[in-house]
Write an enzyme that holds these catalytic residues in place. Structure first.
Site, short mmCIF file in Angstrom:
data_model
loop_
_atom_site.label_atom_id
_atom_site.label_comp_id
_atom_site.label_asym_id
_atom_site.label_seq_id
_atom_site.Cartn_x
_atom_site.Cartn_y
_atom_site.Cartn_z
N LYS A 1 0.83 -1.34 0.03
CA LYS A 1 0.18 0.04 0.01
C LYS A 1 0.89 1.30 -0.05
CE LYS A 1 -3.84 -2.25 2.22
NZ LYS A 1 -4.71 -2.43 3.53
N ASP B 1 -10.04 3.49 4.70
CA ASP B 1 -10.62 2.15 4.61
C ASP B 1 -12.35 2.18 4.75
OD1 ASP B 1 -8.75 -0.01 4.48
OD2 ASP B 1 -8.15 0.38 6.79
N GLN C 1 -3.86 -1.30 9.70
CA GLN C 1 -3.94 -2.66 9.05
C GLN C 1 -4.64 -3.88 10.05
OE1 GLN C 1 -3.56 -3.15 5.76
NE2 GLN C 1 -4.12 -5.47 5.89
N1 GUN Z 1 -7.14 -6.51 6.78
C1 GUN Z 1 -7.79 -6.98 5.88
N2 GUN Z 1 -8.10 -6.26 4.96
C2 GUN Z 1 -7.88 -5.07 5.32
C3 GUN Z 1 -8.11 -3.68 4.68
O1 GUN Z 1 -8.77 -3.59 3.78
N3 GUN Z 1 -7.96 -2.84 5.67
C4 GUN Z 1 -7.33 -2.87 6.68
N4 GUN Z 1 -6.96 -1.88 7.48
N5 GUN Z 1 -6.88 -4.08 7.14
C5 GUN Z 1 -7.50 -5.16 6.46
#
Ligand code: GUN
Length: 309
Positions: free
Chosen positions: A59, A126, A103
């Site tokens: 990311k 998110d 995350q």
């Molecule tokens: N863990 C699995 N998918 C995601 C996501 O889209 N965002 C975040 N922050 N954590 C995740």
């Protein structure tokens, strides 16, 4: 000559997630070029979950690659909840930060809900904050969770209208299943959400013109669960080892990878068999995965534009 009285089946067409993600990235670049500032994204990771390490790095890297200010913030697995709250508060008040993502999953001592609630909704790229979830549910403009937003783009890339279709979402997570259902409903699909307690799952999934599998269990959706001509979107990302060899034996490509690497990445859908029934299908990898990151970039730019306006 043998006369064919039926139309021969051709395997489903593959929805190319990488190509659609690149298209989204081009759109983001275009918007970025017209901005007098560089939006900033901070991706926070706590601990050393191997999958999270890869996701967070990807990311931050993608952000840098397309010209955002992408930062990875990494903390020790033993970090205290209060300290992460303090970090989030600092990022909320940092005017150079447009997007914050923490995350998941987090170590046991940290309550993910408290962290999500602490993020400024205007920086919640998110789309997990209750304010943004509520806005999505009401059909208002908001920051939409990246994976379901990416799935909508993949469905649209087939050119098949969603309006009036039967959509079935398997999985009811806050991250994928629930927002997925909201987005499909907004586009006038007739939506059903299935989950682990659904009675006679195949009878429901067989009704789906659009089937989204977000279960988190490998090869759960078989061909007997899919309507002929359906669009099948596979959100699953399951890493399986050699113990899976027998169940994968019919899939030449995955069997080869498993033999070569000792593991393989597979979806929630039995890809090689469902391909014979569906009209459109996403592969794993190369389907939904690339879309999630592309939509995160888009959300970061959107968050910056809204907040700085
Ligand atoms: N863990 C699995 N998918 C995601 C996501 O889209 N965002 C975040 N922050 N954590 C995740």
């Amino acid at each position: 000559m043998r006369l064919l009285w039926y139309k021969p089946r051709v395997p489903a067409r593959i929805i190319d997630g990488k190509a659609v993600a690149q298209q989204v990235e081009r759109e983001v670049l275009e918007v970025l070029a017209a901005l007098p500032y560089r939006p900033g994204l901070v991706a926070v990771r706590v601990g050393n979950d191997p999958a999270s390490e890869i996701y967070v790095r990807s990311k931050a890297r993608k952000a840098q690659e397309i010209g955002l200010r992408g930062t990875e913030l990494i903390f020790d697995a033993a970090m205290r909840e209060a300290d992460l709250l303090q970090e989030i508060d600092r990022l909320n008040h940092d005017d150079d930060v447009d997007g914050i993502l923490v995350q998941l999953p987090l170590p046991r001592q940290i309550d993910p809900r408290k962290m999500i609630d602490a993020i400024d909704p205007a920086k919640d790229v998110d789309g997990f904050h209750p304010i943004n979830v509520g806005r999505l549910h009401l059909g208002r403009a908001t920051l939409v969770p990246c994976t379901p937003a990416g799935v909508m783009r993949l469905i649209d890339s087939t050119g098949i209208p969603i309006d009036g279709k039967r959509a079935v979402v398997v999985g009811r997570s806050d991250i994928v299943g629930k927002p997925m259902a909201s987005l499909l409903l907004q586009r006038n699909a007739t939506v059903t959400i299935c989950h682990s307690r659904t009675y006679d799952l195949p009878s429901v999934t067989r009704e789906a013109d659009i089937l989204v599998a977000a279960i988190g269990k490998p090869m759960t959706i078989g061909p007997e669960m899919v309507k002929r001509g359906a669009i099948v979107i596979d959100v699953g990302m399951n890493r399986v080892g050699r113990e899976f060899a027998d169940r994968l034996a019919h899939d030449e490509e995955k069997s080869r990878l498993l033999a070569k690497n000792g593991n393989a990445l597979i979806g929630d859908v039995d890809y090689s068999r469902v391909r014979e029934v569906a009209e459109w299908i996403t592969p794993v990898p190369g389907g939904v995965g690339p879309m999630t990151i592309a939509m995160l970039m888009k959300n970061t730019v959107t968050a910056a534009q809204w907040r700085r306006r």
